[in-house]
Scaffold this motif. Structure first.
Motif, PDB file in Angstrom:
ATOM      1  N   HIS A  27      13.438  18.706  15.547  1.00  0.00           N
ATOM      2  CA  HIS A  27      14.694  17.042  14.808  1.00  0.00           C
ATOM      3  C   HIS A  27      14.428  15.865  15.367  1.00  0.00           C
ATOM      4  N   THR A  28      14.758  14.913  14.938  1.00  0.00           N
ATOM      5  CA  THR A  28      15.105  13.448  15.737  1.00  0.00           C
ATOM      6  C   THR A  28      16.648  12.736  15.820  1.00  0.00           C
ATOM      7  N   LEU A  29      17.037  12.152  17.278  1.00  0.00           N
ATOM      8  CA  LEU A  29      18.280  11.268  17.448  1.00  0.00           C
ATOM      9  C   LEU A  29      18.648   9.948  16.855  1.00  0.00           C
ATOM     10  N   LEU A 444      21.821  14.890  15.445  1.00  0.00           N
ATOM     11  CA  LEU A 444      20.289  15.439  15.863  1.00  0.00           C
ATOM     12  C   LEU A 444      20.514  14.424  14.144  1.00  0.00           C
ATOM     13  N   SER A 445      19.300  14.423  13.460  1.00  0.00           N
ATOM     14  CA  SER A 445      19.247  15.033  12.237  1.00  0.00           C
ATOM     15  C   SER A 445      19.469  15.290  11.117  1.00  0.00           C
ATOM     16  N   ASP A 446      19.685  15.100  10.000  1.00  0.00           N
ATOM     17  CA  ASP A 446      19.631  16.326   9.088  1.00  0.00           C
ATOM     18  C   ASP A 446      18.726  17.101   8.936  1.00  0.00           C
ATOM     19  N   GLU A 447      17.326  16.509   8.828  1.00  0.00           N
ATOM     20  CA  GLU A 447      16.261  17.554   8.313  1.00  0.00           C
ATOM     21  C   GLU A 447      15.451  17.421   9.817  1.00  0.00           C
ATOM     22  N   PRO A 448      14.280  18.301   9.764  1.00  0.00           N
ATOM     23  CA  PRO A 448      13.808  18.331  11.164  1.00  0.00           C
ATOM     24  C   PRO A 448      13.125  17.118  10.477  1.00  0.00           C
ATOM     25  N   LEU A 449      11.637  16.897  11.371  1.00  0.00           N
ATOM     26  CA  LEU A 449      11.126  16.089  11.643  1.00  0.00           C
ATOM     27  C   LEU A 449       9.286  16.683  10.594  1.00  0.00           C
ATOM     28  N   PHE A 450       9.048  17.479  10.915  1.00  0.00           N
ATOM     29  CA  PHE A 450       8.688  18.172   9.475  1.00  0.00           C
ATOM     30  C   PHE A 450       9.158  18.989   8.625  1.00  0.00           C
ATOM     31  N   GLY A 451       8.940  19.438   7.789  1.00  0.00           N
ATOM     32  CA  GLY A 451       8.752  20.573   6.603  1.00  0.00           C
ATOM     33  C   GLY A 451       8.207  21.863   7.003  1.00  0.00           C
ATOM     34  N   ASP A 452       8.902  22.556   6.253  1.00  0.00           N
ATOM     35  CA  ASP A 452       7.406  24.301   6.401  1.00  0.00           C
ATOM     36  C   ASP A 452       6.576  23.692   6.207  1.00  0.00           C
ATOM     37  N   TYR A 453       5.345  24.340   7.050  1.00  0.00           N
ATOM     38  CA  TYR A 453       3.973  24.095   6.314  1.00  0.00           C
ATOM     39  C   TYR A 453       3.672  22.738   7.376  1.00  0.00           C
ATOM     40  N   ARG A 454       4.288  21.604   7.813  1.00  0.00           N
ATOM     41  CA  ARG A 454       3.912  20.794   8.929  1.00  0.00           C
ATOM     42  C   ARG A 454       4.128  19.989   7.213  1.00  0.00           C
ATOM     43  N   ASP A 455       4.862  20.224   6.690  1.00  0.00           N
ATOM     44  CA  ASP A 455       4.776  18.778   5.452  1.00  0.00           C
ATOM     45  C   ASP A 455       6.088  17.700   5.939  1.00  0.00           C
ATOM     46  N   LEU A 456       5.432  16.995   5.978  1.00  0.00           N
ATOM     47  CA  LEU A 456       6.401  15.310   6.104  1.00  0.00           C
ATOM     48  C   LEU A 456       7.620  15.488   4.903  1.00  0.00           C
ATOM     49  N   ASP A 458       9.928  14.587   1.643  1.00  0.00           N
ATOM     50  CA  ASP A 458      10.256  13.129   0.209  1.00  0.00           C
ATOM     51  C   ASP A 458      10.671  12.197   1.421  1.00  0.00           C
ATOM     52  N   LYS A 459      11.537  11.985   2.375  1.00  0.00           N
ATOM     53  CA  LYS A 459      10.965  10.498   3.720  1.00  0.00           C
ATOM     54  C   LYS A 459      10.312  10.670   4.327  1.00  0.00           C
ATOM     55  N   LEU A 460       9.884  10.014   4.572  1.00  0.00           N
ATOM     56  CA  LEU A 460       8.093   9.710   5.718  1.00  0.00           C
ATOM     57  C   LEU A 460       9.092   9.376   7.008  1.00  0.00           C
ATOM     58  N   PRO A 461       8.934  10.325   8.514  1.00  0.00           N
ATOM     59  CA  PRO A 461       9.327  10.117   9.410  1.00  0.00           C
ATOM     60  C   PRO A 461       8.966   8.941  10.269  1.00  0.00           C
ATOM     61  N   ALA A 462       9.276   8.157  10.578  1.00  0.00           N
ATOM     62  CA  ALA A 462       8.720   6.405  11.109  1.00  0.00           C
ATOM     63  C   ALA A 462       7.669   6.678  11.900  1.00  0.00           C
ATOM     64  N   TYR A 463       6.328   5.559  12.301  1.00  0.00           N
ATOM     65  CA  TYR A 463       5.724   5.655  13.464  1.00  0.00           C
ATOM     66  C   TYR A 463       5.707   6.673  14.339  1.00  0.00           C
ATOM     67  N   ASP A 464       7.027   5.241  15.294  1.00  0.00           N
ATOM     68  CA  ASP A 464       7.655   5.825  16.162  1.00  0.00           C
ATOM     69  C   ASP A 464       8.145   7.927  16.808  1.00  0.00           C
ATOM     70  N   ASP A 465       8.490   7.861  15.942  1.00  0.00           N
ATOM     71  CA  ASP A 465       8.759   9.098  16.067  1.00  0.00           C
ATOM     72  C   ASP A 465       7.888  10.741  16.198  1.00  0.00           C
ATOM     73  N   ILE A 466       6.787  10.281  15.197  1.00  0.00           N
ATOM     74  CA  ILE A 466       5.622  10.440  15.096  1.00  0.00           C
ATOM     75  C   ILE A 466       4.608  10.125  16.489  1.00  0.00           C
ATOM     76  N   ALA A 467       4.501   9.754  17.283  1.00  0.00           N
ATOM     77  CA  ALA A 467       3.952   9.144  17.822  1.00  0.00           C
ATOM     78  C   ALA A 467       5.139  10.017  19.568  1.00  0.00           C
ATOM     79  N   ALA A 468       5.874   9.842  19.506  1.00  0.00           N
ATOM     80  CA  ALA A 468       6.843  10.253  20.079  1.00  0.00           C
ATOM     81  C   ALA A 468       5.817  12.204  20.681  1.00  0.00           C
ATOM     82  N   TYR A 469       6.219  12.442  19.482  1.00  0.00           N
ATOM     83  CA  TYR A 469       6.056  14.031  19.500  1.00  0.00           C
ATOM     84  C   TYR A 469       4.894  14.452  19.883  1.00  0.00           C
ATOM     85  N   ILE A 470       4.071  13.564  19.538  1.00  0.00           N
ATOM     86  CA  ILE A 470       2.663  14.021  19.139  1.00  0.00           C
ATOM     87  C   ILE A 470       1.569  13.384  20.617  1.00  0.00           C
TER      88      ILE A 470
END
Length: 571
Positions: A27-29, A444-456, A458-470
């Motif tokens: 999840h993101t903050l 904490l964000s209500d929804e995780p950064l990725f859904g089941d099976y790493r589905d992103l 309906d609301k796509l995560p911000a670029y910076d959030d994905i970059a930090a995670y990767i």
């Protein structure tokens, strides 16, 4: 040489929970500026003091990309599992053995036969994530009672290794006996483990008045106060057997039976010539070494029994808590500020990061602020508290994080009013001055950064959030962000997010529903061929290169590309 086998703890659900920290959704903050206390012109950030509202398992996972390997001292005060706290097992696990636990209050011994299993399953993944957040020279302190002390020791042995056990502190938490049909308990425990005991070092504690009084000057030595210590020891010493003729004439045939003098005869008389041997007032006592206060270390070695005179007791903790919170009694088991102050004094440097993942009313945050005020330190804290730690709090809509931890830290920083007894049943209003400071409040964000099976989702995560995670999952290091002033390796045009140990990392991702940002031959030869590193990892929304083309690109440019697909190849 093979290491000796270490006993392990077995409990229901262990086979699943041992690796659960890897599968906890990320999840993101999100910052809440209204609930943050900030200096003028300051913006919310993850850099300073932080209060996080949310489940601590999810919060610890969310902190990994930015805080892994940064925490100097962890203190936690988890449920003691007495059967009276009303805590609920809520970790989101779908296996059958966990489904029957979800949302159920953990009961008493004899009523809930899986209560210890639940507690161990709750603690294990949290300890694993706390370990990842700790510095190599960091340590963890865990308060506990007799209900789970034995299980906690086994869990800590498994997670941190028995070789990293530092000690068990016995805290005298009561000032007198309580009504009991058996024994009146007047102590609790605080277990301490290092992440790596070879790199951890404890601080000395300042001497108190009683310890200072142990140094006297019975012979008016010009070097000042001293105390004496014995010269015999159990360890064998080849020159440790000899007779001694005291200055008063008494002959001492040798050290006590089964012991040895700890210094040679020549050294004894050299020390005596320097007036460092005490023979007693009549000059006929067994010799003792004079140890001068002026030559002693700056403090004393911490011991494992902490009395309430030294670090406070439960009644003091509750009194302080009610004072700062203007009498609001919701949380019934706070710890004394002086207890946490002692832990910080023993285990943290002056600018260390202190993390409390079961923050309760925020005692740890107050202790950090007051410690900084006392010694001029620059320590910071992270407090994590879920909004409802019991079913009762949830049913009554009592948000512990906001109503207690937030309010307490804000009051300590900005000042508050309280009432004190003025005699004959009267009360007088007093004002406590704020000691200053700031913190960011995050949820904490209500929804995780990725859904089941790493589905992103309906609301796509911000670029910076994905970059930090990767970047964190690839390197175990914090991403420095998309600000070129902080992260010179970032390039918005090419998607290069950073580098680590000779490898460059790219993220080709646009948080929109338009054309995918893909990795194709043109992009490789146009953007990747001049990268300063030979190993490249490229996360992208579409891969338009096959194996032969990647091999040819490597032959042409000397750069090997590992393509990864967003979201499917996200770990």
């Amino acid at each position: 040489m093979r290491r000796a086998a270490v006993p392990t703890l077995h409990f229901k659900g262990k086979s699943v929970i041992e690796t659960h920290h890897h599968t906890v959704p990320h999840h993101t903050l999100a910052f809440d500026k209204k609930l943050s206390v900030l200096d003028e012109g300051q913006e919310p950030s993850l850099d300073g003091n932080l209060i996080i509202e949310g489940d601590n398992l999810l919060a610890l996972k969310a902190l990994l990309p930015t805080h892994a390997g940064k925490v100097k001292c962890v203190y936690i005060d988890p449920p003691y599992n007495t059967g009276n706290e009303g805590w609920v097992y809520n970790d989101n696990l779908t296996q059958p053995q966990f489904k029957e636990w979800i949302g159920q209050t953990v009961g008493k011994e004899g009523e809930d036969y899986s209560r210890h299993d639940k507690w161990c399953c709750m603690m294990y993944p949290r300890l694993m994530l706390l370990k990842e957040l700790m510095r190599e020279d960091g340590c963890i302190w865990v308060s506990i009672g007799d209900d789970e002390q034995r299980h906690l020791r086994h869990l800590l042995d498994e997670v941190f290794g028995p070789q990293n056990f530092i000690g068990t502190v016995v805290w005298q938490n009561a000032t007198g006996p309580k009504q009991s049909n058996t024994l009146s308990y007047s102590h609790e425990y605080v277990l301490c483990f290092a992440k790596d005991a070879t790199k951890w070092s404890r601080n000395l504690l300042p001497r108190n008045e009683v310890q200072e009084a142990d140094y006297t000057n019975r012979d008016d030595d010009p070097r000042g106060p001293w105390r004496d210590s014995g010269l015999d020891a159990r360890n064998y010493y080849s020159q440790g057997k000899y007779s001694i003729t005291c200055p008063g004439g008494r002959v001492i045939e040798g050290p006590p039976e089964g012991r040895y003098w700890s210094i040679s005869e020549d050294t004894l008389w050299d020390l005596d010539d320097d007036n460092r041997i005490w023979w007693g007032d009549d000059q006929n006592n067994v010799p003792r070494l004079k140890r001068f206060l002026s030559e002693a270390k700056a403090g004393v070695i911490p011991q494992t029994v902490w009395t309430y005179d030294e670090v406070g007791h439960s009644q003091e903790a509750k009194k302080d808590y009610l004072r700062v919170l203007s009498g609001e009694e919701v949380f019934t088991t706070p710890k004394p500020v002086r207890l946490i102050d002692r832990i910080i004094a023993v285990s943290s440097d002056s600018d260390g990061l202190i993390l409390d993942a079961f923050a309760g009313s925020g005692t740890t945050g107050q202790a950090v602020l007051e410690k900084n005020l006392a010694d001029g330190g620059n320590r910071t804290f992270i407090l994590v508290q879920m909004p409802h730690d019991t079913k009762k709090h949830k049913d009554e809509s009592i948000n512990i994080a906001q109503r207690l931890a937030f309010k307490r830290i804000k009051n300590v920083m900005t000042g508050y009013q309280y009432k004190r007894r003025a005699g004959k049943g009267k009360w007088k209003k007093e004002t406590a001055e704020g000691i200053g400071g700031s913190f960011t409040y995050a949820k904490l964000s209500d929804e995780p950064l990725f859904g089941d099976y790493r589905d992103l989702g309906d609301k796509l995560p911000a670029y910076d959030d994905i970059a930090a995670y990767i970047f964190y999952t690839e390197t175990s290091h914090e991403w420095l962000g998309s600000d070129r002033r902080k992260n010179k390796a970032f390039d918005k045009k090419t998607g290069r997010i950073g580098e680590h140990r000779g490898t460059s990392y790219y993220l080709l991702y646009r948080p929109n529903d338009e054309r995918d940002w893909g990795l194709d031959l043109d992009f490789a030869y146009d953007k990747l061929k001049d990268d300063p590193n030979r190993q490249l990892v490229v996360y992208c929304e579409k891969i338009s290169l096959h194996r032969d083309q990647l091999r040819k690109f490597a032959d042409d440019t000397g750069r090997r590309v590992r393509p990864m697909l967003v979201p499917f190849n996200l770990k």
